[in-house]
Design a protein around this motif. Sequence first.
Motif, short mmCIF file in Angstrom:
data_model
loop_
_atom_site.label_atom_id
_atom_site.label_comp_id
_atom_site.label_asym_id
_atom_site.label_seq_id
_atom_site.Cartn_x
_atom_site.Cartn_y
_atom_site.Cartn_z
N ALA A 155 0.83 -1.20 0.00
CA ALA A 155 0.00 0.00 0.00
C ALA A 155 0.87 1.25 0.00
CB ALA A 155 -0.91 0.00 1.23
N GLU A 156 0.33 2.31 -0.57
CA GLU A 156 1.04 3.59 -0.58
C GLU A 156 1.22 4.07 0.87
OE1 GLU A 156 -0.96 6.38 -3.07
OE2 GLU A 156 -1.00 5.04 -4.80
N PRO A 157 2.37 4.68 1.19
CA PRO A 157 2.63 5.13 2.56
C PRO A 157 1.55 6.05 3.12
CG PRO A 157 4.64 5.19 1.26
CD PRO A 157 3.53 4.86 0.31
N ARG A 158 1.02 6.94 2.28
CA ARG A 158 -0.02 7.87 2.77
C ARG A 158 -1.26 7.10 3.24
NH1 ARG A 158 -4.21 8.60 -0.76
NH2 ARG A 158 -3.91 7.64 -2.82
N VAL A 159 -1.56 5.99 2.56
CA VAL A 159 -2.71 5.18 2.94
C VAL A 159 -2.43 4.43 4.22
CG1 VAL A 159 -4.12 3.20 2.25
CG2 VAL A 159 -3.57 4.97 0.58
N MET A 160 -1.23 3.89 4.35
CA MET A 160 -0.88 3.15 5.56
C MET A 160 -0.91 4.04 6.78
SD MET A 160 -0.66 0.01 4.96
CE MET A 160 -0.09 -0.42 6.60
N ARG A 161 -0.51 5.30 6.62
CA ARG A 161 -0.56 6.22 7.77
C ARG A 161 -1.98 6.39 8.28
NH1 ARG A 161 3.59 8.94 4.83
NH2 ARG A 161 2.07 10.25 3.77
N VAL A 162 -2.93 6.49 7.36
CA VAL A 162 -4.33 6.64 7.78
C VAL A 162 -4.85 5.31 8.33
CG1 VAL A 162 -6.66 7.25 7.04
CG2 VAL A 162 -4.70 8.41 6.02
N LEU A 163 -4.50 4.21 7.67
CA LEU A 163 -4.99 2.90 8.09
C LEU A 163 -4.52 2.55 9.50
CD1 LEU A 163 -6.50 0.30 7.18
CD2 LEU A 163 -4.29 -0.57 6.40
N MET A 164 -3.29 2.91 9.82
CA MET A 164 -2.72 2.56 11.11
C MET A 164 -3.03 3.57 12.20
SD MET A 164 -1.47 -0.33 10.44
CE MET A 164 -0.54 -0.69 11.93
N SER A 165 -3.66 4.67 11.84
CA SER A 165 -4.03 5.67 12.84
C SER A 165 -5.32 5.28 13.55
CB SER A 165 -4.19 7.04 12.18
OG SER A 165 -5.30 7.05 11.30
N ARG A 166 -5.65 6.02 14.58
CA ARG A 166 -6.86 5.73 15.35
C ARG A 166 -7.78 6.94 15.35
NH1 ARG A 166 -4.47 2.80 20.84
NH2 ARG A 166 -3.47 1.01 19.80
N PRO A 167 -9.07 6.72 15.57
CA PRO A 167 -9.98 7.86 15.71
C PRO A 167 -9.55 8.74 16.88
CG PRO A 167 -11.21 5.80 15.43
CD PRO A 167 -9.77 5.42 15.64
N ASP A 168 -9.88 10.02 16.81
CA ASP A 168 -9.52 10.95 17.87
C ASP A 168 -10.27 10.68 19.16
OD1 ASP A 168 -7.76 12.25 16.16
OD2 ASP A 168 -9.29 13.65 15.45
N GLY A 169 -11.41 10.00 19.06
CA GLY A 169 -12.20 9.65 20.24
C GLY A 169 -13.03 8.41 19.96
N LYS A 170 -13.80 7.99 20.95
CA LYS A 170 -14.62 6.80 20.81
C LYS A 170 -16.07 7.10 20.44
CE LYS A 170 -11.83 4.01 24.01
NZ LYS A 170 -11.83 3.17 25.23
N ASP A 171 -16.42 8.38 20.39
CA ASP A 171 -17.78 8.74 20.03
C ASP A 171 -18.01 8.51 18.54
OD1 ASP A 171 -17.47 11.79 18.72
OD2 ASP A 171 -15.88 11.20 20.12
N ILE A 172 -19.28 8.41 18.15
CA ILE A 172 -19.64 8.11 16.77
C ILE A 172 -19.08 9.14 15.80
CG2 ILE A 172 -21.59 8.02 15.16
CD1 ILE A 172 -21.25 5.46 16.63
N SER A 173 -19.11 10.40 16.17
CA SER A 173 -18.62 11.45 15.28
C SER A 173 -17.13 11.29 14.99
CB SER A 173 -18.89 12.83 15.89
OG SER A 173 -18.43 13.85 15.01
#
Length: 300
Positions: A155-173
């Motif tokens: 995968a392209e590095p830019r995609v892997m960065r997003v894939l391996m990141s986490r949501p900023d919080g646990k709420d639905i938004s």
Amino acid sequence: MKIRANGIDIEIEDTHEGDTTGRPVVLLIMGLGMQLVAWPPALVQALVDAGYRVIRLDNRDIGLSQKFDHLGHPNLVWEGLKYKLGLAVKAPYGLHDMAADALAVLDALGVQKAHVVGVSMGGMIAQRVALAAPGRVLSLTSVMSSSGARGLPQAEPRVMRVLMSRPDGKDISSVTDHYVRLFKAIGSPGFPVDDAELRERIMSAARRGFHPAGTVRQMVAIAADSRRAAELGGLCLPTLVVHGKADPLVPFACGEDTARRIPGARLIGIEGMGHDLPKGVVERLLEPLIPHLKAAEATS
């Protein structure tokens, strides 16, 4: 509808529950962390209109199917390093277990044979279903997937960065914001999706079920399935491989490799298609898919 299959609870949707008319069955298997609701309704309806009974399932550990938190949370960094070094990856369960789930769903519904269609990780599971029980597979369709062979483009590095990141919080938004970023990163440049439509679809799925620990276990299962590529040459059944030529997550070369390894497989490359199923991609996917299914039935 929840059923008991392979000793676990699996959520399914069946367009013709209890069907006795003999409609041929298409089993749809979704990808990493994705629920059965990720299958576009237009694709499901087109298959129904073409005369098929369509069965979808939430893979284990995702959506409304049984979770496997008791198996622990794998160290993704450590297992990823072992994969890169060519060492054995230890997974809580494997793609062969998920393939067994799919076959058990057919058993529970009294279906002897089915066309099996999978996208991304679902394509890998579909390959495993065909390897495990070729006599039960009328045809195989692997979409935006891979053989899992080593040395294929990543995968392209830019995609892997997003894939391996986490949501900023646990709420639905926050969860929705995270997956909007991911789908924008992997989406089809030739078939852009309306932002409001994308956000609504992702939010609806997140409300139905959000289980990131299951996604991690599935990722490790993918990495651990190291022998599938070498086994694909033993398949002898009608196979269609469809892949986006602009896929930044699973590059087109992965689809080419899959088709090369399966004797007689037909490869369809779609210009402008990334790693998603927007309306335009669905239309282009259906063009070869339905004739592929019909031809397989004619020769079975």
